[in-house]
Motif scaffolding. Structure first.
Motif, PDB file in Angstrom:
ATOM      1  N   ALA A  34     -19.013  24.836 -24.292  1.00 59.15           N
ATOM      2  CA  ALA A  34     -18.264  25.166 -23.082  1.00 59.15           C
ATOM      3  C   ALA A  34     -18.129  23.941 -22.182  1.00 59.15           C
ATOM      4  CB  ALA A  34     -18.957  26.306 -22.337  1.00 59.15           C
ATOM      5  N   ARG A  35     -19.212  23.213 -22.004  1.00 59.20           N
ATOM      6  CA  ARG A  35     -19.186  22.031 -21.141  1.00 59.20           C
ATOM      7  C   ARG A  35     -18.340  20.912 -21.755  1.00 59.20           C
ATOM      8  NH1 ARG A  35     -22.264  22.586 -16.886  1.00 59.20           N
ATOM      9  NH2 ARG A  35     -23.997  24.094 -16.887  1.00 59.20           N
ATOM     10  N   ARG A  36     -18.416  20.770 -23.078  1.00 61.51           N
ATOM     11  CA  ARG A  36     -17.628  19.743 -23.757  1.00 61.51           C
ATOM     12  C   ARG A  36     -16.128  20.027 -23.582  1.00 61.51           C
ATOM     13  NH1 ARG A  36     -19.363  20.587 -28.433  1.00 61.51           N
ATOM     14  NH2 ARG A  36     -21.199  19.270 -28.255  1.00 61.51           N
ATOM     15  N   TRP A  37     -15.738  21.289 -23.769  1.00 59.67           N
ATOM     16  CA  TRP A  37     -14.329  21.670 -23.621  1.00 59.67           C
ATOM     17  C   TRP A  37     -13.864  21.437 -22.187  1.00 59.67           C
ATOM     18  CZ3 TRP A  37     -11.867  25.624 -20.757  1.00 59.67           C
ATOM     19  CH2 TRP A  37     -10.523  25.846 -21.074  1.00 59.67           C
ATOM     20  N   ALA A  38     -14.687  21.819 -21.217  1.00 56.54           N
ATOM     21  CA  ALA A  38     -14.332  21.651 -19.810  1.00 56.54           C
ATOM     22  C   ALA A  38     -14.149  20.176 -19.467  1.00 56.54           C
ATOM     23  CB  ALA A  38     -15.410  22.268 -18.925  1.00 56.54           C
ATOM     24  N   THR A  39     -14.994  19.321 -20.009  1.00 56.72           N
ATOM     25  CA  THR A  39     -14.903  17.880 -19.749  1.00 56.72           C
ATOM     26  C   THR A  39     -13.593  17.311 -20.296  1.00 56.72           C
ATOM     27  OG1 THR A  39     -17.316  17.636 -19.815  1.00 56.72           O
ATOM     28  CG2 THR A  39     -16.000  15.642 -20.150  1.00 56.72           C
ATOM     29  N   ILE A  40     -13.238  17.737 -21.515  1.00 55.86           N
ATOM     30  CA  ILE A  40     -12.008  17.248 -22.156  1.00 55.86           C
ATOM     31  C   ILE A  40     -10.785  17.679 -21.347  1.00 55.86           C
ATOM     32  CG2 ILE A  40     -10.529  17.483 -24.184  1.00 55.86           C
ATOM     33  CD1 ILE A  40     -13.114  17.722 -25.858  1.00 55.86           C
ATOM     34  N   ILE A  41     -10.726  18.959 -20.981  1.00 58.05           N
ATOM     35  CA  ILE A  41      -9.561  19.482 -20.259  1.00 58.05           C
ATOM     36  C   ILE A  41      -9.432  18.817 -18.885  1.00 58.05           C
ATOM     37  CG2 ILE A  41      -8.491  21.541 -19.275  1.00 58.05           C
ATOM     38  CD1 ILE A  41      -8.502  21.382 -22.349  1.00 58.05           C
ATOM     39  N   GLU A  42     -10.537  18.698 -18.171  1.00 55.12           N
ATOM     40  CA  GLU A  42     -10.500  18.064 -16.848  1.00 55.12           C
ATOM     41  C   GLU A  42     -10.058  16.602 -16.950  1.00 55.12           C
ATOM     42  OE1 GLU A  42     -13.570  20.201 -13.846  1.00 55.12           O
ATOM     43  OE2 GLU A  42     -14.499  18.948 -15.393  1.00 55.12           O
ATOM     44  N   SER A  43     -10.526  15.918 -17.977  1.00 57.71           N
ATOM     45  CA  SER A  43     -10.143  14.519 -18.174  1.00 57.71           C
ATOM     46  C   SER A  43      -8.642  14.397 -18.425  1.00 57.71           C
ATOM     47  CB  SER A  43     -10.920  13.918 -19.344  1.00 57.71           C
ATOM     48  OG  SER A  43     -10.462  12.618 -19.651  1.00 57.71           O
ATOM     49  N   GLU A  44      -8.099  15.290 -19.264  1.00 55.42           N
ATOM     50  CA  GLU A  44      -6.667  15.263 -19.554  1.00 55.42           C
ATOM     51  C   GLU A  44      -5.851  15.557 -18.303  1.00 55.42           C
ATOM     52  OE1 GLU A  44      -5.988  17.945 -22.765  1.00 55.42           O
ATOM     53  OE2 GLU A  44      -6.879  16.629 -24.280  1.00 55.42           O
ATOM     54  N   MET A  45      -6.313  16.482 -17.484  1.00 58.90           N
ATOM     55  CA  MET A  45      -5.614  16.803 -16.237  1.00 58.90           C
ATOM     56  C   MET A  45      -5.635  15.612 -15.287  1.00 58.90           C
ATOM     57  SD  MET A  45      -6.734  20.750 -15.449  1.00 58.90           S
ATOM     58  CE  MET A  45      -6.055  22.127 -16.386  1.00 58.90           C
ATOM     59  N   GLU A  46      -6.766  14.930 -15.208  1.00 57.02           N
ATOM     60  CA  GLU A  46      -6.881  13.766 -14.338  1.00 57.02           C
ATOM     61  C   GLU A  46      -5.930  12.659 -14.777  1.00 57.02           C
ATOM     62  OE1 GLU A  46      -8.453  13.136 -11.588  1.00 57.02           O
ATOM     63  OE2 GLU A  46      -9.483  15.068 -11.417  1.00 57.02           O
ATOM     64  N   ARG A  47      -5.785  12.505 -16.094  1.00 58.82           N
ATOM     65  CA  ARG A  47      -4.922  11.441 -16.628  1.00 58.82           C
ATOM     66  C   ARG A  47      -3.458  11.856 -16.721  1.00 58.82           C
ATOM     67  NH1 ARG A  47      -6.223  10.628 -21.838  1.00 58.82           N
ATOM     68  NH2 ARG A  47      -7.764  12.301 -21.979  1.00 58.82           N
ATOM     69  N   GLY A  48      -3.182  13.127 -16.416  1.00 61.51           N
ATOM     70  CA  GLY A  48      -1.800  13.614 -16.449  1.00 61.51           C
ATOM     71  C   GLY A  48      -1.245  13.828 -17.830  1.00 61.51           C
ATOM     72  N   VAL A  49      -2.121  14.020 -18.811  1.00 59.24           N
ATOM     73  CA  VAL A  49      -1.658  14.205 -20.194  1.00 59.24           C
ATOM     74  C   VAL A  49      -2.006  15.600 -20.718  1.00 59.24           C
ATOM     75  CG1 VAL A  49      -1.805  11.752 -20.729  1.00 59.24           C
ATOM     76  CG2 VAL A  49      -3.806  13.216 -21.125  1.00 59.24           C
ATOM     77  N   PHE A  50      -2.428  16.478 -19.838  1.00 66.01           N
ATOM     78  CA  PHE A  50      -2.856  17.802 -20.290  1.00 66.01           C
ATOM     79  C   PHE A  50      -1.676  18.632 -20.799  1.00 66.01           C
ATOM     80  CE2 PHE A  50      -3.209  22.336 -19.265  1.00 66.01           C
ATOM     81  CZ  PHE A  50      -4.264  22.679 -20.101  1.00 66.01           C
ATOM     82  N   VAL A  51      -1.873  19.304 -21.931  1.00 61.84           N
ATOM     83  CA  VAL A  51      -0.919  20.255 -22.499  1.00 61.84           C
ATOM     84  C   VAL A  51      -1.685  21.527 -22.810  1.00 61.84           C
ATOM     85  CG1 VAL A  51       0.649  20.762 -24.402  1.00 61.84           C
ATOM     86  CG2 VAL A  51       0.522  18.439 -23.492  1.00 61.84           C
ATOM     87  N   SER A  52      -1.208  22.639 -22.325  1.00 59.82           N
ATOM     88  CA  SER A  52      -1.900  23.907 -22.539  1.00 59.82           C
ATOM     89  C   SER A  52      -1.979  24.241 -24.024  1.00 59.82           C
ATOM     90  CB  SER A  52      -1.195  25.037 -21.793  1.00 59.82           C
ATOM     91  OG  SER A  52      -1.827  26.276 -22.094  1.00 59.82           O
ATOM     92  N   ARG A  53      -3.178  24.597 -24.491  1.00 57.20           N
ATOM     93  CA  ARG A  53      -3.396  24.938 -25.887  1.00 57.20           C
ATOM     94  C   ARG A  53      -3.356  26.444 -26.131  1.00 57.20           C
ATOM     95  NH1 ARG A  53      -6.141  20.557 -24.372  1.00 57.20           N
ATOM     96  NH2 ARG A  53      -6.758  18.926 -25.855  1.00 57.20           N
TER      97      ARG A  53
END
Length: 326
Positions: A34-53
C-alpha cells in the motif's frame, strides 16, 4: 497526500487526494504494498506524468480485442484475415489486464510465434494488437500508464521479397492451357495493369471506359482510389470479353482467382512451378519500368504508396539494363 487505513484483517485501503487530479483509491493485503503504491502515484502526480490506471486495471485485453472485432473490424477490408489474428491474440493475451500488458510479454509472443509462422505473419499480428491498443486509448478513453507496449518491441525482419519474373512464354502457356475466358482476361489485365486480385474482383463495367482506356478503382488496399490506364492489349481483351455483360466484370472472388490460377499452373496442366498470382503484379511493375516509365508514373498505375514498396515489386533484368548502357 496519501491516507492509509486498515480495514479488517489484512486489508489496507489507500486514498490519495491532490488538487487537479481525480481521487485515487486502492486496497492491498500488505501495508508495504500500500505504501509503495502510494509513493509511486504521489511521485507521478508531483512530476505531472500521472495517468489513471483504474480502467486499465479493470479491463481485460480480451475485452478490447472483442470490442475492436465488433465495432471496428467490419469497416476494414482486412476483416476476414484479421478475425483469425484476433483469435490468436486473444489466446496469447486475453487473460491479462491492460495495465499489466508490457513489452516483455509482446516480445515473448513474437519469439514463440516465429517458431511456427512467417515473420510477415507475426508483423501483421503485432500491428493488429497495436491498432487495438491505440483504439482503446484514443477512442475509448482507456489510458495505458506505460504507453503502448507494442511500440517498444523490435519487430521481426521482413522476409526478402520474391524476385520471380514471369516470362512471356509462361504467360502464353497458362493462357493456352486454361479453358476459362474469365481467368484468361484476369491474367492479361493483371500483367498489363498491375492490379491486385481484390481490385480485379471488385471491377464493374461502370468503372471501365474503353474509349478513354481507363479503369477506375474506387476501393483499393491503400484506401486511395485511383484510375488505371489500360494498354491496347488490355482494351482488346476486355472488348472480347464484354459482349452483353454488365455489373461485375468478373464472377470470381479474390481468393478464387488465386486458386484458379494455381490450378492452371499445376503439373498436369501448364506445368509451371513456383508461380503465384501475385507474381503477376511484380511482373507488371517491372515491365512498366522497362517500357521507360518513371517512378511517379509507375506508382500512379500500381498504387504503391512508398518508394521502398515499389522497389520490392520491381525486378529489372540485368540483360535489359545492359542494353541501355550500350
Amino acid at each position: 497526500m496519501a491516507t492509509i487505513r486498515k480495514r479488517g484483517e489484512g486489508q489496507y485501503h489507500v486514498q490519495i487526494r491532490k488538487r487537479g487530479y481525480p481521487t485515487q483509491t486502492k486496497t492491498f493485503s500488505k501495508e508495504a504494498d500500500a505504501r509503495r503504491w502510494a509513493t509511486i502515484i504521489e511521485s507521478e502526480m508531483e512530476r505531472g506524468v500521472f495517468v489513471s490506471r483504474t480502467e486499465a486495471e479493470a479491463t481485460l485485453v480480451a475485452e478490447v480485442l472483442q470490442r475492436y472485432a465488433v465495432e471496428v473490424l467490419p469497416t476494414k477490408r482486412s476483416a476476414q484475415s484479421d478475425k483469425s489474428r484476433i483469435k490468436t491474440l486473444t489466446e496469447a493475451f486475453g487473460a491479462y489486464r491492460l495495465a499489466s500488458l508490457n513489452s516483455s510479454q509482446v516480445a515473448q509472443f513474437r519469439d514463440q510465434r516465429l517458431k511456427t509462422v512467417s515473420p510477415q505473419s507475426v508483423i501483421h499480428e503485432i500491428n493488429l494488437l497495436n491498432r487495438v491498443l491505440k483504439a482503446a486509448t484514443m477512442e475509448w478513453g482507456i489510458a495505458l500508464p506505460g504507453g503502448l507496449p507494442t511500440t517498444q518491441v523490435r519487430k521481426p525482419t521482413k522476409p526478402r521479397g520474391r524476385d520471380r519474373r514471369v516470362s512471356r512464354e509462361e504467360i502464353e502457356k497458362i493462357l493456352n492451357t486454361t479453358e476459362s475466358p474469365e481467368l484468361k482476361t484476369i491474367i492479361v489485365l493483371a500483367v498489363e495493369t498491375g492490379m491486385r486480385r481484390g481490385e480485379l474482383a471488385s471491377l464493374t463495367w461502370e468503372d471501365i471506359d474503353l474509349k478513354k482506356q481507363t479503369a477506375h478503382l474506387a476501393k483499393t488496399k491503400t484506401d486511395v482510389p485511383r484510375t488505371v490506364p489500360l494498354s491496347k492489349v488490355a482494351v482488346k481483351t476486355l472488348q472480347q470479353f464484354s459482349k452483353g455483360r454488365e455489373g461485375q466484370v468478373f464472377s470470381l472472388q479474390a481468393e478464387s482467382i488465386s486458386q484458379a490460377f494455381e490450378r492452371a499452373c499445376e503439373k498436369h496442366r501448364a506445368n509451371i512451378a513456383d508461380l503465384r498470382f501475385h507474381d503477376l503484379r511484380h511482373e507488371a511493375t517491372s515491365r512498366l519500368f522497362e517500357k521507360g516509365l518513371n517512378v511517379m508514373e509507375v506508382a500512379a498505375i500500381t498504387g504503391h504508396k512508398t518508394l521502398d514498396m515499389l522497389k520490392r515489386y520491381t525486378h529489372l533484368r540485368a540483360e535489359d539494363l545492359a542494353k541501355k548502357l550500350g
